[in-house]
Design a protein around this motif. Structure first.
Motif, PDB file in Angstrom:
ATOM      1  N   ASN A 175      -3.744   1.793   9.391  1.00  0.00           N
ATOM      2  CA  ASN A 175      -3.081   0.881   8.461  1.00  0.00           C
ATOM      3  C   ASN A 175      -3.152   1.455   7.049  1.00  0.00           C
ATOM      4  O   ASN A 175      -3.943   2.346   6.766  1.00  0.00           O
ATOM      5  CB  ASN A 175      -3.807  -0.470   8.458  1.00  0.00           C
ATOM      6  N   ILE A 176      -2.359   0.901   6.168  1.00  0.00           N
ATOM      7  CA  ILE A 176      -2.529   1.186   4.746  1.00  0.00           C
ATOM      8  C   ILE A 176      -3.429   0.078   4.205  1.00  0.00           C
ATOM      9  O   ILE A 176      -3.202  -1.101   4.465  1.00  0.00           O
ATOM     10  CB  ILE A 176      -1.189   1.280   3.990  1.00  0.00           C
ATOM     11  N   VAL A 177      -4.478   0.486   3.500  1.00  0.00           N
ATOM     12  CA  VAL A 177      -5.490  -0.449   3.027  1.00  0.00           C
ATOM     13  C   VAL A 177      -5.449  -0.484   1.503  1.00  0.00           C
ATOM     14  O   VAL A 177      -5.413   0.561   0.848  1.00  0.00           O
ATOM     15  CB  VAL A 177      -6.898  -0.030   3.500  1.00  0.00           C
ATOM     16  N   PHE A 178      -5.452  -1.682   0.970  1.00  0.00           N
ATOM     17  CA  PHE A 178      -5.471  -1.882  -0.473  1.00  0.00           C
ATOM     18  C   PHE A 178      -6.781  -2.536  -0.864  1.00  0.00           C
ATOM     19  O   PHE A 178      -7.286  -3.401  -0.154  1.00  0.00           O
ATOM     20  CB  PHE A 178      -4.296  -2.760  -0.914  1.00  0.00           C
ATOM     21  N   LYS A 179      -7.314  -2.095  -1.980  1.00  0.00           N
ATOM     22  CA  LYS A 179      -8.569  -2.626  -2.483  1.00  0.00           C
ATOM     23  C   LYS A 179      -8.307  -3.295  -3.827  1.00  0.00           C
ATOM     24  O   LYS A 179      -7.630  -2.727  -4.694  1.00  0.00           O
ATOM     25  CB  LYS A 179      -9.581  -1.496  -2.642  1.00  0.00           C
TER      26      LYS A 179
ATOM     27  N   PRO B 216      -7.695 -15.420   1.907  1.00  0.00           N
ATOM     28  CA  PRO B 216      -7.028 -14.507   0.970  1.00  0.00           C
ATOM     29  C   PRO B 216      -7.558 -14.635  -0.467  1.00  0.00           C
ATOM     30  O   PRO B 216      -7.454 -13.692  -1.240  1.00  0.00           O
ATOM     31  CB  PRO B 216      -5.562 -14.930   1.052  1.00  0.00           C
ATOM     32  N   ASN B 217      -8.150 -15.765  -0.811  1.00  0.00           N
ATOM     33  CA  ASN B 217      -8.670 -15.955  -2.160  1.00  0.00           C
ATOM     34  C   ASN B 217      -9.959 -15.180  -2.435  1.00  0.00           C
ATOM     35  O   ASN B 217     -10.343 -15.015  -3.587  1.00  0.00           O
ATOM     36  CB  ASN B 217      -8.913 -17.439  -2.435  1.00  0.00           C
ATOM     37  N   ASN B 218     -10.636 -14.693  -1.386  1.00  0.00           N
ATOM     38  CA  ASN B 218     -11.867 -13.949  -1.632  1.00  0.00           C
ATOM     39  C   ASN B 218     -11.850 -12.534  -1.034  1.00  0.00           C
ATOM     40  O   ASN B 218     -12.866 -11.847  -1.052  1.00  0.00           O
ATOM     41  CB  ASN B 218     -13.097 -14.738  -1.142  1.00  0.00           C
ATOM     42  N   TRP B 219     -10.732 -12.099  -0.529  1.00  0.00           N
ATOM     43  CA  TRP B 219     -10.646 -10.740   0.008  1.00  0.00           C
ATOM     44  C   TRP B 219     -10.841  -9.714  -1.105  1.00  0.00           C
ATOM     45  O   TRP B 219     -10.334  -9.878  -2.212  1.00  0.00           O
ATOM     46  CB  TRP B 219      -9.287 -10.485   0.646  1.00  0.00           C
ATOM     47  N   SER B 220     -11.535  -8.643  -0.798  1.00  0.00           N
ATOM     48  CA  SER B 220     -11.619  -7.529  -1.735  1.00  0.00           C
ATOM     49  C   SER B 220     -10.787  -6.347  -1.222  1.00  0.00           C
ATOM     50  O   SER B 220     -10.432  -5.462  -1.985  1.00  0.00           O
ATOM     51  CB  SER B 220     -13.071  -7.100  -1.950  1.00  0.00           C
TER      52      SER B 220
END
Length: 166
Positions: free
Chosen positions: A125-129, A147-151
């Motif tokens: 996958n393409i991963v975004f930080k 989704p409000n606490n994803w890093s």
């Protein structure tokens, strides 16, 4: 009251270039055979960044023009109505099983885009930080992921898909 501020937007669009994918792949593998890979990464993924620019190849002109048109549509979500996107660099990566690309930023770009020409089964996958993840030294004790606490978050690599991001 709860408000969402500083949102991160992603533009996802499936494009109609699959009929050209075989030609794209053939050209990319030919370039890979004759052009050294970018040596600025620790990964073993082949990259043509700063060694071969897709803008020099007429085969990719329609794809790059279409991507720029989608960037212009995305820019409108940021209140940019009159600007015309200009591609200032275009390259390709070829990853073999087990290869990856390190987290990095495209610091000199307003927008960046990824287009998937070929996506073998079980490819990554393409991963975004989140930029916030780099400065969060005191982690919250999260009981439930939302989704409000994803890093970090990811999108699956899907052939023919364009992803545009800041």
């Amino acid at each position: 009251m709860i408000e969402a501020q500083f949102p991160t937007l992603f533009y996802i669009q499936d494009l109609g270039f699959k009929s050209l994918h075989l030609q794209y792949v053939e050209k990319m593998y030919a370039v890979m055979q004759n052009t050294p890979s970018t040596k600025m990464w620790e990964c073993d993924t082949y990259g043509s960044f700063q060694t071969y620019d897709l803008r020099s190849e007429p085969l990719f002109k329609k794809l790059l023009d279409d991507c720029a048109a989608h960037v212009n549509l995305f820019a409108k979500k940021f209140g940019i109505n009159k600007a015309k996107a200009e591609c200032n660099g275009s390259w390709f990566n070829i990853a073999r099983p087990g290869n990856f690309q390190e987290f990095h930023m495209h610091a000199m770009s307003h927008f960046s885009a990824v287009y998937y020409v070929k996506t073998p089964q079980n490819c990554g996958n393409i991963v975004f930080k989140s930029h916030e993840a780099d400065t969060n030294m005191f982690l919250m004790p999260i009981d439930e992921e939302t989704p409000n606490n994803w890093s970090t978050m990811f999108y699956p690599a899907i052939e023919g898909r364009l992803i545009i991001f800041r």
